[in-house]
Each structure stands twice: as structure tokens, then as C-alpha cells.
Motif scaffolding. Structure first.
Motif, PDB file in Angstrom:
ATOM      1  N   ASP A   1     -18.500   5.817  25.611  1.00 41.88           N
ATOM      2  CA  ASP A   1     -17.322   5.928  26.480  1.00 41.88           C
ATOM      3  C   ASP A   1     -16.028   5.987  25.671  1.00 41.88           C
ATOM      4  O   ASP A   1     -15.097   6.709  26.037  1.00 41.88           O
ATOM      5  CB  ASP A   1     -17.275   4.751  27.456  1.00 41.88           C
ATOM      6  N   ARG A   2     -15.971   5.211  24.580  1.00 39.52           N
ATOM      7  CA  ARG A   2     -14.742   5.199  23.781  1.00 39.52           C
ATOM      8  C   ARG A   2     -14.516   6.540  23.096  1.00 39.52           C
ATOM      9  O   ARG A   2     -13.381   7.015  22.995  1.00 39.52           O
ATOM     10  CB  ARG A   2     -14.808   4.073  22.728  1.00 39.52           C
ATOM     11  N   PHE A   3     -15.588   7.166  22.630  1.00 34.53           N
ATOM     12  CA  PHE A   3     -15.427   8.471  21.997  1.00 34.53           C
ATOM     13  C   PHE A   3     -15.065   9.544  23.022  1.00 34.53           C
ATOM     14  O   PHE A   3     -14.275  10.446  22.736  1.00 34.53           O
ATOM     15  CB  PHE A   3     -16.692   8.857  21.234  1.00 34.53           C
ATOM     16  N   ILE A   4     -15.634   9.452  24.208  1.00 37.15           N
ATOM     17  CA  ILE A   4     -15.294  10.408  25.266  1.00 37.15           C
ATOM     18  C   ILE A   4     -13.817  10.270  25.644  1.00 37.15           C
ATOM     19  O   ILE A   4     -13.126  11.265  25.901  1.00 37.15           O
ATOM     20  CB  ILE A   4     -16.191  10.185  26.501  1.00 37.15           C
ATOM     21  N   ALA A   5     -13.324   9.023  25.654  1.00 40.58           N
ATOM     22  CA  ALA A   5     -11.925   8.771  25.990  1.00 40.58           C
ATOM     23  C   ALA A   5     -11.004   8.958  24.791  1.00 40.58           C
ATOM     24  O   ALA A   5      -9.822   8.598  24.860  1.00 40.58           O
ATOM     25  CB  ALA A   5     -11.782   7.350  26.530  1.00 40.58           C
ATOM     26  N   THR A   6     -11.562   9.504  23.694  1.00 39.46           N
ATOM     27  CA  THR A   6     -10.821   9.761  22.437  1.00 39.46           C
ATOM     28  C   THR A   6     -10.237   8.493  21.833  1.00 39.46           C
ATOM     29  O   THR A   6      -9.242   8.546  21.099  1.00 39.46           O
ATOM     30  CB  THR A   6      -9.693  10.810  22.635  1.00 39.46           C
ATOM     31  N   ASN A   7     -10.825   7.348  22.138  1.00 46.39           N
ATOM     32  CA  ASN A   7     -10.427   6.102  21.486  1.00 46.39           C
ATOM     33  C   ASN A   7     -11.323   5.927  20.259  1.00 46.39           C
ATOM     34  O   ASN A   7     -12.218   5.075  20.218  1.00 46.39           O
ATOM     35  CB  ASN A   7     -10.579   4.913  22.444  1.00 46.39           C
ATOM     36  N   TYR A   8     -11.054   6.766  19.255  1.00 49.62           N
ATOM     37  CA  TYR A   8     -11.951   6.826  18.106  1.00 49.62           C
ATOM     38  C   TYR A   8     -11.911   5.557  17.254  1.00 49.62           C
ATOM     39  O   TYR A   8     -12.891   5.219  16.602  1.00 49.62           O
ATOM     40  CB  TYR A   8     -11.603   8.036  17.237  1.00 49.62           C
ATOM     41  N   ASN A   9     -10.768   4.868  17.246  1.00 50.53           N
ATOM     42  CA  ASN A   9     -10.656   3.668  16.415  1.00 50.53           C
ATOM     43  C   ASN A   9     -11.633   2.587  16.867  1.00 50.53           C
ATOM     44  O   ASN A   9     -12.414   2.054  16.066  1.00 50.53           O
ATOM     45  CB  ASN A   9      -9.223   3.119  16.469  1.00 50.53           C
TER      46      ASN A   9
ATOM     47  N   GLY B   1     -14.194   2.966  18.963  1.00 49.07           N
ATOM     48  CA  GLY B   1     -15.551   3.498  18.905  1.00 49.07           C
ATOM     49  C   GLY B   1     -16.134   3.424  17.505  1.00 49.07           C
ATOM     50  O   GLY B   1     -17.294   3.036  17.310  1.00 49.07           O
ATOM     51  N   SER B   2     -15.321   3.749  16.508  1.00 49.35           N
ATOM     52  CA  SER B   2     -15.781   3.695  15.113  1.00 49.35           C
ATOM     53  C   SER B   2     -16.009   2.256  14.670  1.00 49.35           C
ATOM     54  O   SER B   2     -16.984   1.957  13.969  1.00 49.35           O
ATOM     55  CB  SER B   2     -14.751   4.361  14.195  1.00 49.35           C
ATOM     56  N   LEU B   3     -15.131   1.354  15.089  1.00 51.18           N
ATOM     57  CA  LEU B   3     -15.272  -0.050  14.720  1.00 51.18           C
ATOM     58  C   LEU B   3     -16.564  -0.636  15.288  1.00 51.18           C
ATOM     59  O   LEU B   3     -17.303  -1.335  14.590  1.00 51.18           O
ATOM     60  CB  LEU B   3     -14.067  -0.845  15.218  1.00 51.18           C
ATOM     61  N   LEU B   4     -16.835  -0.353  16.555  1.00 56.72           N
ATOM     62  CA  LEU B   4     -18.070  -0.844  17.173  1.00 56.72           C
ATOM     63  C   LEU B   4     -19.295  -0.243  16.483  1.00 56.72           C
ATOM     64  O   LEU B   4     -20.316  -0.925  16.298  1.00 56.72           O
ATOM     65  CB  LEU B   4     -18.082  -0.505  18.665  1.00 56.72           C
ATOM     66  N   SER B   5     -19.205   1.017  16.089  1.00 56.26           N
ATOM     67  CA  SER B   5     -20.320   1.669  15.390  1.00 56.26           C
ATOM     68  C   SER B   5     -20.585   1.002  14.046  1.00 56.26           C
ATOM     69  O   SER B   5     -21.743   0.801  13.652  1.00 56.26           O
ATOM     70  CB  SER B   5     -20.012   3.151  15.181  1.00 56.26           C
ATOM     71  N   VAL B   6     -19.521   0.650  13.332  1.00 57.59           N
ATOM     72  CA  VAL B   6     -19.680  -0.026  12.041  1.00 57.59           C
ATOM     73  C   VAL B   6     -20.328  -1.395  12.233  1.00 57.59           C
ATOM     74  O   VAL B   6     -21.197  -1.798  11.455  1.00 57.59           O
ATOM     75  CB  VAL B   6     -18.313  -0.166  11.338  1.00 57.59           C
ATOM     76  N   ILE B   7     -19.928  -2.108  13.284  1.00 60.62           N
ATOM     77  CA  ILE B   7     -20.538  -3.408  13.565  1.00 60.62           C
ATOM     78  C   ILE B   7     -22.029  -3.257  13.834  1.00 60.62           C
ATOM     79  O   ILE B   7     -22.850  -4.051  13.356  1.00 60.62           O
ATOM     80  CB  ILE B   7     -19.831  -4.078  14.764  1.00 60.62           C
TER      81      ILE B   7
END
Length: 212
Positions: free
Chosen positions: A186-194, A196-202
């Protein structure tokens, strides 16, 4: 940091961890039992049985989940063909998610456990019985410890994709249960890349920690 401790993020992490742990535990119980029964059976060509177990994994994941979703609804294909509806209408519930995850990932538990069981020398079990241990104690003191590496491998192979996945929970819960994978999507779809990327790293850190 404020975004990470928001209630939706914490709920998503909790749901992902809870369902991953439950799926791993149930897959271990059922998967080990099936692998052990196959190993102990008198079937000559056990490879055929293992192929039947693995065969659904060769099909598209979304098609399999779509089929499960149909079975979990009213007026499904089983009711149309056989006149029975064993699961009732459980789509959108926690039970639907758990059943879907177990059916999808349990073969990943069965394969390594069966491989570990096959490597155990039958003479060790016979020696244990000759030395006076009961079959039950022989299982817990000889067979299970020697197959524990397969259990660990299977647990990792079940836990990690369950924890990080999003398609199965989203489809079977019909978007009502939030998982961390859904939140990242959802974060990437909403272009909230920061975020989304942080959650992916976690997620990656948790995966690497599990592997270690």
C-alpha cells in the motif's frame, strides 16, 4: 520512528508474526506426521506420493488461492458438484487465512523432514528397540533428534514466506486483515517510498536474523 510505532504498523507486524508462528506450528505437527507415515509405509515408490504432495506447488499461487477462496464461499464448486459444503462460509475470517497459509506452505515442511527421515539408518532404530526402549521412546530419543535439522529447515521455509507474504492474507481475508506485506504494498502504491522501503529493510533484517 513515529511512523513505525503507529497503531496500523504495530498491528500489521503483530498479525504477520502471529499467523507465521501458527502456520509454522501447525505445519510442523501435520507435516512431520505425514512425512513420518510416508517414510514408515510399505509403499515401494514413495517418490510418487511426494510428487503428489509437491504437485500443487507447480501451479500459479494466485490460481490456488482463488480456488481456496471459492471453496470457502457459499454456493462453491464442491456444493455444486457434490452437494456438500464442508467449510461453510468462512471467507474473510482468520480461519480462512490460516487454512490458506497452511495448505500453501505445508509442503515446504514435509519435504525437508522426509529427506531427513530417509537419511536415518534403520539399524539405529532396531538397536534402540533391542536395548529395551519402547517405540515411543525410540522415536523421541533417536528418530526425532536425528531429523531435527529437517524440522529447522522446514520451519524456516514456512515461517519466512508466511511472515513476509501479502497475497494470501489479502485475498482470503478480502482486505480485512492487515499484514506487513500488505502495508508495504500500500505504501508503494501511495508513492510513500520512504516508509515502504524502511518496512522492507526491517523485513530483510528479520529474515536474515531467522536464517542466522
Amino acid at each position: 520512528w513515529d511512523l513505525l510505532i503507529q497503531r496500523p504498523t504495530l498491528v500489521a507486524f503483530k498479525n504477520s508474526a502471529l499467523y507465521a508462528i501458527l502456520t509454522t506450528i501447525v505445519s510442523f505437527g501435520l507435516g512431520y506426521f505425514l512425512a513420518y507415515q510416508i517414510k514408515r509405509s510399505r509403499i515401494k515408490n514413495k517418490l510418487v506420493i511426494m510428487t503428489i504432495i509437491v504437485l500443487p506447488m507447480w501451479s500459479n499461487l494466485l490460481l490456488r488461492v482463488g480456488g481456496l477462496l471459492n471453496i470457502m464461499k457459499e454456493n462453491n464448486i464442491l456444493e455444486s458438484l457434490l452437494g456438500i459444503n464442508p467449510l461453510g462460509s468462512i471467507h474473510g475470517t482468520w480461519m480462512a487465512i490460516l487454512i490458506g497459509l497452511i495448505i500453501t506452505y505445508m509442503p515446504f515442511m514435509i519435504l525437508p523432514v522426509y529427506t531427513a527421515l530417509e537419511k536415518i539408518d534403520i539399524s539405529l532404530e532396531e538397536a534402540s528397540l533391542d536395548l529395551g526402549l519402547t517405540p515411543f521412546k525410540t522415536f523421541w530419543k533417536v528418530i526425532f533428534p536425528l531429523s531435527f535439522k529437517g524440522v529447522v529447515t522446514g520451519s524456516i521455509m514456512v515461517f519466512l514466506p508466511t511472515f513476509a507474504g501479502f497475497a494470501i492474507p489479502y485475498l482470503l481475508s478480502e482486505g480485512q486483515t492487515l499484514f506487513i506485506g500488505n502495508m508495504i504494498n500500500d505504501r508503494f502504491i501511495a508513492t510513500n517510498y520512504n516508509l515502504g522501503s524502511l518496512l522492507s529493510v526491517i523485513i530483510l533484517v528479520i529474515i536474515l536474523g531467522s536464517l542466522l
